[in-house]
Design an enzyme around this catalytic site. Structure first.
Site, PDB file in Angstrom:
ATOM      1  N   GLY A   8       0.801  -1.219   0.000  1.00 52.09           N
ATOM      2  CA  GLY A   8       0.000   0.000   0.000  1.00 52.09           C
ATOM      3  C   GLY A   8       0.831   1.265   0.000  1.00 52.09           C
ATOM      4  N   GLY A  10       0.860   4.375  -0.641  1.00 54.75           N
ATOM      5  CA  GLY A  10       0.172   5.639  -0.886  1.00 54.75           C
ATOM      6  C   GLY A  10       1.022   6.788  -0.403  1.00 54.75           C
ATOM      7  N   LYS A 175      -2.102  10.110  19.180  1.00 57.80           N
ATOM      8  CA  LYS A 175      -2.200  10.296  17.730  1.00 57.80           C
ATOM      9  C   LYS A 175      -3.656  10.251  17.285  1.00 57.80           C
ATOM     10  CE  LYS A 175      -1.224  10.829  13.478  1.00 57.80           C
ATOM     11  NZ  LYS A 175      -1.016   9.687  12.596  1.00 57.80           N
TER      12      LYS A 175
END
Length: 290
Positions: A8, A10, A175
């Site tokens: 992934g 991205g 976070k």
């Protein structure tokens, strides 16, 4: 040589893959749906590029030393197609995702001592497959232990800060406090600078207050002033910075809403804690996606 696969690539995953590939003895593979020729990242240190192996199918892959899972949480099922090919008896798997439920989908399938949950704060945006803008060097936090320390060592050659922490639960919820506030950006389709508007900032604070209450019930050590810290962080950021929830909604893609706000509602309900602000933004963003 250390073999590393990034599932992934991205905005964040692609940025990390490019940095990892800057070390000559790292052999990097990126696992993608849409192929590209190279990675190109504009970073605070200047432009970097890399030509990792680009795999569009797991069929020709073999187990590697490290797998970095940087897919969205709703793509877990598709991730297993890659993991089945890439994970061997000694493979370590780092889960770099939003939210506080990093390892839950993988427990029982991958040995706990080889799983490394990671909290990531690296503001990055993808303009096209393989092309990223990294707005800040940022940081990654992982739990203390041999696997966490080995993961941190992978990035020793980069300007990204790696922290091996004793209290990972607290760091993950901190976070999440930042991420949950970003739902306001997705709602109004405006970047980080919207936090300078006091009305928007008050909604963000409400989201974070609920996150703090639920996080404490989950064992996180969260301060009373965390909502104000989050707003201060947004106001200090590049006003044009776009978080992934905002970017996904603007592009008409699926949103990682459950991992960023829905989890607060779900975990809050389990503890008998009301979370009306987060429930509202989840409902509105789900409706907007219809």
């Amino acid at each position: 040589m250390t073999s590393i696969a990034v599932i992934g690539p991205g905005a964040v995953g692609g940025t990390l893959a490019a940095w990892l590939a800057q070390k000559p003895d790292h052999v990097v593979t990126v696992c993608v749906r849409t192929p590209f020729e190279a990675l190109a990242v504009e970073t605070p240190e200047g432009a970097i590029s890399a030509t990792p192996r680009v795999a569009t199918s797991p069929e020709s892959l073999a187990p590697v030393d490290w797998v970095l899972v940087t897919t969205k949480t709703y793509d877990t099922d598709a991730t297993w197609t890659w993991l089945d090919a890439l994970v061997g008896p000694q493979t370590r798997v780092a889960i770099l995702r939003n939210g506080v439920e990093h390892v839950a989908p993988f427990v029982g399938k991958i040995a706990a001592e080889r799983l490394v949950p990671a909290v990531v704060d690296i503001p990055a945006e993808r303009s096209a497959p393989g092309r990223m803008l990294q707005r800040r060097n940022g940081w990654i936090k992982v739990p203390v232990g041999p696997a966490g320390e080995a993961f941190a060592a992978l990035f020793a050659h980069t300007p990204i800060e790696l922290h091996v922490v004793e209290d990972f639960v607290t760091e993950a919820w901190k976070k999440l406090a930042l991420n949950c506030a970003g739902a306001v950006n997705a709602l109004v389709l405006k970047p980080a600078g919207i936090a300078h508007d006091e009305g928007a900032a008050q909604v963000m604070r409400s989201l974070v207050r609920e996150c703090v209450a639920v996080g404490r019930a989950e064992g996180a050590d969260l301060s009373d002033d965390l909502p104000d810290q989050v707003i201060a962080g947004y106001r200090a950021a590049d006003p044009g910075s776009v978080n992934s929830l905002h970017a996904d909604r603007a592009a008409g893609r699926a949103m990682e809403l459950d991992a960023r706000n829905g989890v607060i509602v779900r975990r809050g309900a389990a503890h008998g804690i009301a979370t009306p602000a987060n429930a509202m933004v989840v409902a509105l963003l789900n409706a907007a996606a219809l």
